[in-house]
Motif scaffolding. Structure first.
Motif, PDB file in Angstrom:
ATOM      1  N   ASP A   4      -6.819   1.157  -7.216  1.00  0.00           N
ATOM      2  CA  ASP A   4      -7.598   2.379  -7.072  1.00  0.00           C
ATOM      3  C   ASP A   4      -7.902   2.566  -5.581  1.00  0.00           C
ATOM      4  N   TYR A   5      -7.239   3.525  -4.978  1.00  0.00           N
ATOM      5  CA  TYR A   5      -7.418   3.769  -3.546  1.00  0.00           C
ATOM      6  C   TYR A   5      -8.432   4.880  -3.315  1.00  0.00           C
ATOM      7  N   GLU A   6      -9.197   4.753  -2.254  1.00  0.00           N
ATOM      8  CA  GLU A   6      -9.983   5.887  -1.763  1.00  0.00           C
ATOM      9  C   GLU A   6      -9.355   6.277  -0.425  1.00  0.00           C
TER      10      GLU A   6
ATOM     11  N   GLU B  11      14.980  -2.331   2.132  1.00  0.00           N
ATOM     12  CA  GLU B  11      14.024  -1.245   2.326  1.00  0.00           C
ATOM     13  C   GLU B  11      12.743  -1.767   2.980  1.00  0.00           C
ATOM     14  N   GLU B  12      12.280  -2.939   2.511  1.00  0.00           N
ATOM     15  CA  GLU B  12      11.079  -3.527   3.132  1.00  0.00           C
ATOM     16  C   GLU B  12      11.311  -3.802   4.606  1.00  0.00           C
ATOM     17  N   GLU B  13      12.499  -4.349   4.893  1.00  0.00           N
ATOM     18  CA  GLU B  13      12.801  -4.682   6.286  1.00  0.00           C
ATOM     19  C   GLU B  13      12.741  -3.425   7.155  1.00  0.00           C
ATOM     20  N   MET B  14      13.360  -2.349   6.674  1.00  0.00           N
ATOM     21  CA  MET B  14      13.455  -1.151   7.498  1.00  0.00           C
ATOM     22  C   MET B  14      12.128  -0.397   7.549  1.00  0.00           C
ATOM     23  N   GLN B  15      11.411  -0.381   6.400  1.00  0.00           N
ATOM     24  CA  GLN B  15      10.227   0.461   6.311  1.00  0.00           C
ATOM     25  C   GLN B  15       8.971  -0.262   6.795  1.00  0.00           C
ATOM     26  N   TYR B  16       8.849  -1.531   6.449  1.00  0.00           N
ATOM     27  CA  TYR B  16       7.583  -2.228   6.699  1.00  0.00           C
ATOM     28  C   TYR B  16       7.719  -3.402   7.647  1.00  0.00           C
ATOM     29  N   GLY B  17       8.947  -3.799   7.942  1.00  0.00           N
ATOM     30  CA  GLY B  17       9.133  -4.802   8.992  1.00  0.00           C
ATOM     31  C   GLY B  17       8.641  -4.198  10.294  1.00  0.00           C
TER      32      GLY B  17
ATOM     33  N   SER C  29       0.828  -1.200   0.000  1.00  0.00           N
ATOM     34  CA  SER C  29       0.000   0.000   0.000  1.00  0.00           C
ATOM     35  C   SER C  29       0.865   1.254   0.000  1.00  0.00           C
ATOM     36  N   THR C  30       0.438   2.227  -0.783  1.00  0.00           N
ATOM     37  CA  THR C  30       1.140   3.504  -0.784  1.00  0.00           C
ATOM     38  C   THR C  30       0.449   4.504   0.144  1.00  0.00           C
ATOM     39  N   HIS C  31      -0.627   4.043   0.781  1.00  0.00           N
ATOM     40  CA  HIS C  31      -1.375   4.921   1.689  1.00  0.00           C
ATOM     41  C   HIS C  31      -1.360   4.347   3.102  1.00  0.00           C
ATOM     42  N   ALA C  32      -1.443   5.246   4.079  1.00  0.00           N
ATOM     43  CA  ALA C  32      -1.505   4.788   5.467  1.00  0.00           C
ATOM     44  C   ALA C  32      -2.897   4.263   5.810  1.00  0.00           C
ATOM     45  N   HIS C  33      -3.904   4.776   5.124  1.00  0.00           N
ATOM     46  CA  HIS C  33      -5.280   4.375   5.431  1.00  0.00           C
ATOM     47  C   HIS C  33      -6.115   4.657   4.184  1.00  0.00           C
ATOM     48  N   ALA C  34      -6.642   3.630   3.578  1.00  0.00           N
ATOM     49  CA  ALA C  34      -7.430   3.843   2.359  1.00  0.00           C
ATOM     50  C   ALA C  34      -8.325   2.646   2.108  1.00  0.00           C
ATOM     51  N   ARG C  35      -9.449   2.925   1.490  1.00  0.00           N
ATOM     52  CA  ARG C  35     -10.299   1.843   1.024  1.00  0.00           C
ATOM     53  C   ARG C  35      -9.770   1.384  -0.344  1.00  0.00           C
ATOM     54  N   LEU C  36      -9.852   0.089  -0.582  1.00  0.00           N
ATOM     55  CA  LEU C  36      -9.408  -0.440  -1.875  1.00  0.00           C
ATOM     56  C   LEU C  36     -10.631  -0.527  -2.781  1.00  0.00           C
ATOM     57  N   ARG C  37     -10.702   0.369  -3.750  1.00  0.00           N
ATOM     58  CA  ARG C  37     -11.865   0.369  -4.645  1.00  0.00           C
ATOM     59  C   ARG C  37     -11.743  -0.730  -5.680  1.00  0.00           C
ATOM     60  N   ARG C  38     -10.542  -0.870  -6.246  1.00  0.00           N
ATOM     61  CA  ARG C  38     -10.368  -1.822  -7.329  1.00  0.00           C
ATOM     62  C   ARG C  38      -8.907  -2.214  -7.411  1.00  0.00           C
ATOM     63  N   ILE C  39      -8.667  -3.492  -7.607  1.00  0.00           N
ATOM     64  CA  ILE C  39      -7.302  -3.981  -7.787  1.00  0.00           C
ATOM     65  C   ILE C  39      -7.246  -4.622  -9.168  1.00  0.00           C
TER      66      ILE C  39
ATOM     67  N   ASP D 173     -10.298  -5.223   1.535  1.00  0.00           N
ATOM     68  CA  ASP D 173     -11.215  -4.093   1.413  1.00  0.00           C
ATOM     69  C   ASP D 173     -10.543  -2.776   1.752  1.00  0.00           C
ATOM     70  N   LYS D 174      -9.501  -2.842   2.562  1.00  0.00           N
ATOM     71  CA  LYS D 174      -8.954  -1.623   3.128  1.00  0.00           C
ATOM     72  C   LYS D 174      -7.494  -1.852   3.463  1.00  0.00           C
ATOM     73  N   VAL D 175      -6.698  -0.802   3.383  1.00  0.00           N
ATOM     74  CA  VAL D 175      -5.337  -0.883   3.917  1.00  0.00           C
ATOM     75  C   VAL D 175      -5.254   0.014   5.137  1.00  0.00           C
ATOM     76  N   ARG D 176      -4.500  -0.432   6.125  1.00  0.00           N
ATOM     77  CA  ARG D 176      -4.501   0.252   7.409  1.00  0.00           C
ATOM     78  C   ARG D 176      -3.133   0.808   7.786  1.00  0.00           C
ATOM     79  N   TYR D 177      -2.132   0.498   6.995  1.00  0.00           N
ATOM     80  CA  TYR D 177      -0.829   1.148   7.205  1.00  0.00           C
ATOM     81  C   TYR D 177      -0.094   1.205   5.874  1.00  0.00           C
ATOM     82  N   LYS D 178       0.826   2.159   5.760  1.00  0.00           N
ATOM     83  CA  LYS D 178       1.595   2.307   4.531  1.00  0.00           C
ATOM     84  C   LYS D 178       2.552   1.131   4.420  1.00  0.00           C
ATOM     85  N   GLY D 179       2.439   0.408   3.310  1.00  0.00           N
ATOM     86  CA  GLY D 179       3.288  -0.760   3.135  1.00  0.00           C
ATOM     87  C   GLY D 179       2.567  -2.075   3.381  1.00  0.00           C
TER      88      GLY D 179
END
Lengths: 159, 524
Positions: free
Chosen positions: B140-142, B294-300, B56-66, B110-116
């Motif tokens: 497509d994020y909302e 980067e994943e380890e440091m940012q999203y681990g 996810s590129t958003h910290a909090h967003a609804r997933l409209r379409r993948i 349905d939703k992302v709750r944190y960035k990454g």
């Protein structure tokens, strides 16, 4: 993708592989040669886990294009034992508890070997400088420094 | 090197020690110094595929379409995995010991709750092809408003991070939104104190940054099982978690691990194994899923940040008479292990000091930040940091030496702790004395003579009268259940007369009851 033929010496043995353009030396060693002693830690030259010697000089294999070692000599931890006998650095690391998780150990041993090869009697400050490019996240630096100094003193006793 | 001070508590110890005080070689040392210790990534298997996730590129967003149609056609792509492909796409780690509700998907739906947060997994012939396919996934994020601060998250009207916990706080035993400690009357204690000092302490999340990043390789075995090479710090915990998420018996898996390139708590979350196994199940090929740096440091997952307020009442002579603590543990978007961290936080109050009036509230709070996890004393270290900073400030406030101030207030054998357990085998005073001696820090003679075995108990052993909090009446809690607890829920209806024994929850097959005292899980 066209592959390039590549020959070099790996721990004293001639090897030949085909690499994709852009393949780094770490991937070539691990995946094409099967030498698992250099480790991937960051892929950015930040941790030193992938350190190897190229013609005796310390290099980060993750930042070295494989094709640049054509005709040169690459040395890794896999090549520093003398037959079944441990290298004095390996013995000193074991005796001084200089490894915890062991993941940084191959890179640090190569950095230490590069130091002792050019400076058999380093000062403590020179040891610290020599391993400053290697991260030990278990933070076991003191035993590591002591081990390198111990290996150097073993070398002196032999000389 | 190690120095054993055998003069202290000499009469309490059988000194016939075989191992303690002597160096012993590690069994894995030879492998480490020769580079032959086998980490998970040192396995190269025939036909191995590589899995990478779209984050996810958003910290909090609804997933409209993948939209993965273009990625599916990309070179080298073998399989796209979405949330709907995960057999049980909701889990919480401690459900294995029946603690907490399933709140985290393996792949967001349905939703992302944190960035990454992972949304789609791509299995391809090479890491490069997997990355190239990732760039072709259209999402497509909302965007939703994110809450990134623990106290903001608890305010009425705050965005709901995780619908499993609509008030943004972990719920203990189905009813309590925080951990509570009450001992004596803290308000009276504060009112009677000569000085009151209130301070705020804020910790940051801390990344473990192991040199080896998180990862695993899963491969179909010849007997219908799967071999899993993994960096996990918790081999059987990860195995059971995968069995739950993939909805198969745990003997489907043969986990191989134990040689871990640094963990420090950051490799207990079963971050990669479910997807690498699922990838192997769906492609019939070995699948490797390893975090980049980067994943380890940012999203681990990091050590969770804590915010701690401490209000202390202290007398002119240095005695602490009241300690009131309010703490918030930032769990990030999902529970993972933070519910347990908050328990440890509360269990650690008020520090190793005898204080007659103690009051503590500790919240495990959900925010739109990277989920937190275990890290070396999590829940305890931050609280200790805050308490010991506070001790220095209090010593300064009353003009006392900070070492002597600690000796004065330290637990002595026989004292009553705020948790209503008698303090036994105390050693803080002796530790401070030795620390002072080593640091050549002068302390006065009577503090040098102080002992953990003197002056404790008596009036210090009493449990003081403790006012009760007023409560709004709440519904009787049901037995806390998780989806992993496959036994049917005990009926809350009264049993028909004549009275047979009341219904009891069936004992879970995974032995959770053994842990009930650790986690305070409600058990009959």
């Amino acid at each position: 993708m066209a592959k390039t033929a590549l020959q070099f010496r790996h721990n004293g043995r001639d090897v030949a592989i085909f690499v994709d353009g852009g393949t780094n030396l770490l991937v070539a060693l691990r995946e094409l040669i099967g030498d698992m002693t250099p480790k991937f830690g960051c892929g950015q030259g930040g941790c030193g886990a992938c350190s190897v010697l190229i013609d005796g000089e310390l290099h980060l294999s993750c930042l070295t294009l494989a094709e640049t070692v054509a005709g040169r000599s690459v040395e890794t931890l896999d090549g520093i034992k003398d037959g079944p006998s441990l290298h004095p650095l390996q013995r000193a690391f074991a005796d001084n508890f200089a490894a915890q998780c062991g993941y940084c150990t191959p890179g640090i041993l190569m950095a230490a070997k590069a130091l002792l090869d050019r400076n058999p009697q380093p000062s403590r400050a020179e040891v610290v400088e020599a391993i400053s490019g290697n991260i030990c996240r278990c933070t076991g630096y003191e035993p590591i420094i002591n081990a390198v100094l111990a290996a150097a003193s073993v070398g002196r006793a032999r000389a | 090197m190690l120095e054993l001070r055998k003069d202290i508590f000499a009469d309490e110890r059988d000194d016939n020690l075989k191992e303690i005080g002597k160096g012993t070689q590690r069994q894995d040392m030879l492998g480490h110094v020769t580079g032959t210790s086998t980490y998970f990534d040192d396995h190269k298997l025939q036909g191995m595929l590589h899995l990478k996730v779209v984050r996810s590129t958003h910290a909090h967003a609804r997933l409209r379409r993948i939209d993965t149609s273009e990625a599916e056609r990309a070179a080298g792509v073998r399989r796209i995995i979405r949330g709907s492909d995960v057999p049980r796409n909701l889990n919480t780690l401690l459900s294995l010991i029946n603690f907490g509700k399933d709140d985290e998907p393996s792949l967001a739906v349905d939703k992302v709750r944190y960035k990454g947060e992972p949304i789609v997994a791509i299995v391809a012939d090479s890491p490069r092809e997997a990355y190239e396919a990732i760039a072709k996934v259209r999402i497509d994020y909302e965007p939703l408003s994110a809450v990134l601060d623990v106290e903001d998250a608890l305010k009425p009207g705050a965005p709901v991070v995780n619908e499993t916990y609509p008030k943004n706080a972990f719920i203990y035993h189905d009813i309590y939104d925080h951990q509570k400690l009450r001992f004596g009357d803290v308000e009276r204690g504060l009112a009677a104190a000569d000085h009151v000092l209130e301070q705020r302490y804020q910790m940051s999340p801390i990344e473990h940054a192991p040199t080896e990043t998180n990862g695993s390789i899963a491969a179909p075995d010849t007997n219908g099982r799967y071999i899993v090479y993994t960096s996990t710090q918790a081999l059987f915990f990860s195995l059971d978690t995968c069995a739950k998420i993939l909805d198969v018996p745990s003997n489907t898996f043969h986990f191989i691990g134990g040689t871990v390139g640094g963990g420090f708590g950051g490799k207990v979350d079963t971050l990669t194994e479910p997807l690498s196994i699922l990838g192997a199940m769906l492609t019939g090929r070995p699948v490797r899923y390893v975090f980049g740096r980067e994943e380890e440091m940012q999203y681990g997952p990091p050590r969770g940040a804590e915010r701690i307020y401490i209000k202390d009442g202290v007398m002119r002579d240095g005695r602490i008479v009241a300690r009131k603590i309010r703490a918030y543990f930032d769990s990030g978007a999902y529970t993972r292990l933070s519910s347990y961290a908050a328990v440890k936080c509360a269990a650690h109050l008020p520090g190793p000091y005898t204080i007659p009036n103690v009051y503590g509230d500790v919240y495990c709070v959900f925010t739109n930040r990277t989920p937190a996890t275990a890290m070396r004393g999590f829940g305890v270290t931050a609280m200790d940091f805050a308490i010991e900073c506070q001790m220095d400030k209090l010593a300064h406030l009353v003009g006392m030496d900070p070492m002597e101030f600690r000796i004065l207030n330290a637990y002595r054998d026989g004292d009553m702790k705020a948790h209503r357990r008698e303090a036994k085998n105390c050693a803080l005073i002796e530790c401070v004395q030795v620390a002072a001696e080593k640091a050549k820090w002068p302390i006065r003679e009577d503090f040098k003579r102080a002992s953990s075995r003197k002056e404790g108990g008596g009036s210090r052993a009493a449990i003081p009268p403790t006012p009760r909090d007023s409560y709004a009446p709440v519904a009787t809690p049901s037995q806390q259940r998780t989806t992993y607890d496959r036994a049917p829920a005990a009926s809350r209806e009264p049993p028909p007369p004549p009275p047979p024994p009341p219904p009891r929850p069936q004992a879970p097959s995974h032995g959770a009851a053994r842990f009930s005292s650790v986690f305070g899980t409600r058990r009959r």
